[in-house]
Design an enzyme around this catalytic site. Structure first.
Site, short mmCIF file in Angstrom:
data_model
loop_
_atom_site.label_atom_id
_atom_site.label_comp_id
_atom_site.label_asym_id
_atom_site.label_seq_id
_atom_site.Cartn_x
_atom_site.Cartn_y
_atom_site.Cartn_z
CB SER A 161 40.81 20.76 32.22
OG SER A 161 39.79 20.11 31.47
CG ASP A 162 45.02 18.76 27.29
OD1 ASP A 162 44.12 18.43 26.48
OD2 ASP A 162 46.22 18.82 26.97
CE1 TYR A 163 38.12 14.53 24.92
CE2 TYR A 163 38.95 12.77 26.33
CZ TYR A 163 38.01 13.25 25.43
OH TYR A 163 36.96 12.46 25.04
CB THR A 164 39.62 13.65 31.05
OG1 THR A 164 40.79 12.96 30.59
CG2 THR A 164 38.49 13.46 30.06
CB SER A 165 44.09 17.48 32.46
OG SER A 165 43.51 18.77 32.54
#
Length: 728
Positions: free
Chosen positions: A269-273
C-alpha cells in the site's frame, strides 16, 4: 524462482502461525534507526522498543525510511536470531532521485530523452542506498502526468506514455542491476498503481474518472513495461478509479496484474492508503478495510497496522479464506528469497562499506553530466547565449542565485546537502574573473524585499547581461503540493518586469518541478532555460550550459501552456470535430475565447547551440503488411554552430479509426550527436503493434487504414508522410 527457493518458501509457510504470517504483511516506520519524519507523518507511530519487540515476535515484515548499516544490522540480528523462524526483514525507503548524491528530479531527467542516463543514475543511487542499509526503494514513479497543477508531476517522466515506459524500464534496470542478490542491488517499486497522475483537477489524493480504454492505453503501459524489466514490487495509489479505491481494486491488483500480466511479486500500500478506505467511504471500519484490501490483492500494509490488528479475526471467522492470506505471504517471502535475504540476511548492512566514500568523485561527475543533460533551452533570441567567461559583466538576480535550500527538489530526504553547489558558486568557478559577477537577491520567493527591486535594477543597468534566477521553491512541487496557477510567484514576476525594463538582455533561469505558464517579462526574456531541480551539481551544470561548455540537448517532457487555465493540456489530445486551423476564422472552433488550443512550447521542444535541419521522412514502402515491418528514415544535417545533440522524434496519427485517435502519438525517439557540417540518417521501424489501440469494447486491436507519420524535433514540427496498414 528456482525450485529450491520455492520449496524453502513453501516449507516456511507450513511452519508459520497465523500471527507470523500476518507479520510478514506489515511494513512499519523504522524507529530503530534515524527516521525521515519530515516526509512521513507520525501516524500509528511506534517507538524503538515496541518495534524490536514486534520483530522478536515475528510480527514485522519490513521497516522503512530509516537508514544506517550498524543499526540495521542489529534489527536484522533480532529478526534472524531471536524470532522463532528467523525470517529476515526487508528494509525500504523513499530513495527517489539519489541518495547522498542527488540527481535531477525524474521529470528533469526525462527531459534528457536518454533512458540510459536514467539507468546510470539509478545504478549510482542503488550503490549508495544499499551501502546505507537499504534493500528496497519506493521508486520509480511511472505515473503519466497530463495536468501540470498536480504537484507530483516532478516525480514522473511527464505527459507521454511511450517516454514514461522507456524511463520505467531504465530505472528498474538501474536500481536492480543484473543480479538481484548482489550487494548493490536495490529492489525497485513501480508506483502508483494506477492512474494517480490523472486525479481530477490535478488535486492530490482526488478521484480519477476515466474510460477503460484510456486507463489501458495511457496509464497502464509504463507499469507493464517495468514489470517486463524485472520489477518485483508495486505500490498502490491513493486515488479511487471510477469509484473504486486503488488499494482495494481487485480488477487492478488481481485481474489485470496477476491474471493478465502474470506478475509474481507483491503489492504494498501507499502510506496508510488501506486505512484510508474508511475516509473514502468505501470501507465501514478498519476491519472492513483490511478485508477489502487483502481480498483485492494488496499484499503488504504500509504503516497503518490494520492487517496486524484485524486479519487474524477475519481468517478465524471465515470472512477471509486462509488461502488468500497464504498467497500474500507467499508473494512477500518469494521476493525476499529472490533478493537473497534468506542466504545472506546481512546483505547491505556492512558499516565498513557505508563509510567508504571512494565513489563520490565518480558520482559527482555523473550528477553534473545528468544535470546539464536535463536543462532545456526554450529560447535564445539573438544568440545571447552562450555567455563569455571573460570581458562580460554579468548580474545574477533573483532568489535562487545563492540559495542552497532549493536545489534537490522534492523527495530529497537523504541527500548530503553539504555538497550542493548553488548557482553563484558554479558561475564563479567558471569565470576567468569572479568579480565580473554581481549578485542581487531582488526579492524573496513569495514576498518583496525592502529595496530589493531598486538594487536589482541598478545591477541590471550596470551589467552586459542579466541572469534572472526565478521559479518555484522546492515545496511548490511534490506530494500534496497542487497549484491553482502554474505561474511564477507574484513577487518574482514583479522583479522580472522591473529588471527587464532596465533594457539589459535577460536570460531567465527557471527552477521548477512542472511545466509553467510564462507571462510578461519572463516569457519575453531574450533566452529561457528550464533548469528544474537539478541536484547536487546544480551550479556547475548550469554554468556548463551558460558558457557553452555543453550545448543544451534536453527536450520538454511536458507541454508548457499559454495559460494555467488550459490544464490539463497535453500534446496527444484527441481530434475534434471542429479543430482550429490556421486558415480558418476562430469562431466556433476548438479553442478558448482568449487563446488558441496550443502550447507556448510543445512537448519535445528544445534548442541547442547547434542547429539542425531535417529532410522529409522516407518510407521503404507506402504500405505496412499486417505481420510485417515498415522502416522510415530521415536525413538530419548539422546546419551551424558547435557540435551538438539532437533528439529525433517519431510520431504517428491514425487518420480514421473506430475510436477518435490523438492528433499525434510518440512512437520512438533517438538522440544523435553531430559534428559541424556532419549529416546522418536516423531510422525507426514500425509494426502494427505500434498502431494498436483499445476499441469501443476495450479490445486491443490495430485497424487497417491510412496513417500520418512525422520524424521531427517536437510534437508540433515536421513534414508528414502517409502510409497504409494492410488488412491481414
Amino acid at each position: 524462482m528456482p525450485m529450491d527457493l520455492h520449496a524453502r518458501v513453501e516449507a516456511l509457510i507450513a511452519q508459520m502461525t497465523l500471527e507470523e504470517k500476518i507479520g510478514q504483511l506489515g511494513a512499519f516506520a523504522d524507529a530503530v534507526r534515524p527516521f525521515a519524519f519530515e516526509v512521513n507523518p507520525e501516524t500509528f507511530a511506534r517507538d524503538a522498543e515496541q518495534v524490536r519487540g514486534q520483530i522478536r515476535a515475528g510480527r514485522v515484515g519490513a521497516l522503512f525510511n530509516g537508514v544506517g548499516a550498524a543499526e540495521g544490522r542489529e534489527a536484522q540480528r533480532i529478526a534472524v536470531e531471536e524470532s522463532r523462524l528467523g525470517i529476515p526483514l526487508l528494509f525500504g525507503a523513499d530513495v527517489i532521485h539519489g541518495m547522498r548524491t542527488v540527481f535531477p528530479i525524474p521529470l528533469a531527467e526525462a527531459a534528457s530523452f536518454e533512458p540510459e542516463l536514467a539507468r546510470r543514475t539509478a545504478r549510482a543511487t542503488a550503490v549508495e542506498a544499499t551501502a546505507a542499509g537499504l534493500h528496497w526503494t519506493f521508486a520509480p514513479m511511472v505515473d503519466v502526468a497530463r495536468d501540470q497543477r498536480w504537484g507530483r508531476v516532478a516525480e514522473t517522466s511527464g505527459e507521454d506514455t511511450h517516454l514514461a515506459s522507456a524511463f520505467a524500464v531504465a530505472r528498474v534496470q538501474g536500481f536492480q542491476g543484473e543480479d538481484l542478490t548482489a550487494p548493490d542491488s536495490l529492489l525497485a517499486t513501480l508506483k502508483h498503481f494506477a492512474a494517480y497522475g490523472a486525479v481530477a483537477a490535478g488535486l492530490d489524493y482526488s478521484s480519477t474518472d476515466m474510460s477503460p480504454q484510456t486507463l489501458r492505453e495511457v496509464h497502464l503501459p509504463p507499469f507493464q513495461a517495468g514489470i517486463a524489466a524485472g520489477a518485483l514490487t508495486l505500490m498502490s495509489s491513493f486515488n479511487d478509479i471510477n469509484g473504486v479505491p486503488a488499494s482495494a481494486n481487485r480488477e487492478l491488483l488481481t485481474d489485470i496484474l496477476r491474471g493478465q500480466w502474470d506478475f509474481g511479486g507483491f503489492v504494498v500500500s501507499d502510506y496508510t492508503s488501506d486505512f484510508e478506505l474508511i475516509a473514502h467511504g468505501y470501507a465501514e471500519d478498519e476491519r472492513d478495510a483490511a478485508r477489502l484490501s487483502l481480498h483485492a490483492g494488496l499484499d503488504m500494509s504500509l504503516q497503518s497496522g490494520i492487517y496486524a490488528r484485524h486479519l487474524a479475526g477475519l481468517v478465524e471467522s471465515g470472512a477471509l479464506p486462509l488461502a488468500t492470506l497464504d498467497e500474500a505471504v507467499r508473494r512477500v517471502l518469494r521476493v525476499k528469497a529472490a533478493v537473497g535475504l534468506f542466504d545472506d540476511p546481512y546483505r547491505c548492512l556492512d558499516p565498513a562499506r557505508e563509510a567508504d566514500a571512494s565513489h563520490l568523485p565518480a558520482h559527482d561527475a555523473l550528477a553534473r553530466d545528468a544535470a546539464r543533460r536535463s536543462i532545456v533551452m526554450l529560447k535564445n533570441a539573438g544568440d545571447v547565449l552562450p555567455l563569455r567567461k571573460a570581458g562580460q559583466r554579468i548580474a545574477l538576480i533573483g532568489p535562487f542565485g545563492e540559495d542552497r535550500d532549493n536545489i534537490g527538489g522534492c523527495w530529497n530526504i537523504f541527500g548530503d546537502r553539504s555538497r550542493d553547489v548553488d548557482l553563484a558558486s558554479g558561475l564563479r568557478a567558471a569565470l576567468d574573473d569572479p568579480d565580473m559577477l554581481a549578485i542581487v537577491r531582488g526579492c524573496d520567493f513569495e514576498a518583496p524585499l525592502a529595496g530589493g527591486i531598486e538594487a536589482a535594477v541598478a545591477a541590471a543597468r550596470a551589467a552586459d547581461v542579466v541572469l534572472l534566477a526565478i521559479g518555484e521553491p522546492e515545496d511548490y512541487s511534490g506530494e500534496a503540493q497542487s497549484r491553482l496557477g502554474i505561474t511564477i510567484p507574484a513577487a518574482q514576476q514583479a522583479l522580472a518586469e522591473a529588471v527587464a525594463a532596465a533594457g539589459t538582455p535577460v536570460v531567465a533561469l527557471l527552477r521548477n518541478g512542472r511545466a509553467l505558464a510564462l507571462h510578461g517579462a519572463v516569457r519575453d526574456a531574450q533566452a529561457i532555460l528550464v533548469t528544474w531541480f537539478l541536484g547536487t551539481q546544480t551550479g556547475h551544470a548550469v554554468a556548463d550550459v551558460l558558457f557553452g561548455d555543453y550545448s543544451p540537448s534536453a527536450r520538454l517532457p511536458v507541454s508548457f501552456p499559454l495559460d494555467s487555465g488550459q490544464q490539463p493540456y497535453f500534446y496527444n489530445h484527441a481530434r475534434s470535430g471542429r479543430p482550429e486551423l490556421p486558415d480558418q476564422p476562430w469562431a466556433f472552433k476548438n479553442r478558448w475565447r482568449e487563446i488558441p488550443h496550443a502550447p507556448l512550447y510543445p512537448f519535445g521542444h528544445g534548442l541547442g547551440y547547434a542547429r539542425f535541419e531535417y529532410g522529409a521522412p522516407v518510407l521503404e514502402s507506402d504500405t505496412l503488411r499486417w505481420d510485417g515491418t515498415l522502416t522510415v528514415r530521415c536525413a538530419i544535417r548539422h546546419a551551424g554552430g558547435p557540435a551538438g545533440e539532437e533528439v529525433a522524434q517519431l510520431y504517428i496519427h491514425d487518420r480514421v479509426a473506430s475510436r477518435v485517435r490523438p492528433v499525434r502519438e510518440l512512437k520512438g525517439f533517438a538522440k544523435l550527436r553531430l559534428e559541424p557540417g556532419q549529416a546522418t540518417e536516423v531510422g525507426f521501424t514500425l509494426t502494427r503493434h505500434d498502431l494498436a489501440f483499445h476499441d469501443a469494447h476495450n479490445r486491443l486491436t490495430a485497424e487497417p487504414g491510412e496513417f500520418d507519420l512525422w520524424v521531427a524535433p517536437s510534437a508540433l514540427a515536421g513534414e508528414a508522410v502517409r502510409f497504409r496498414l494492410l488488412a491481414p
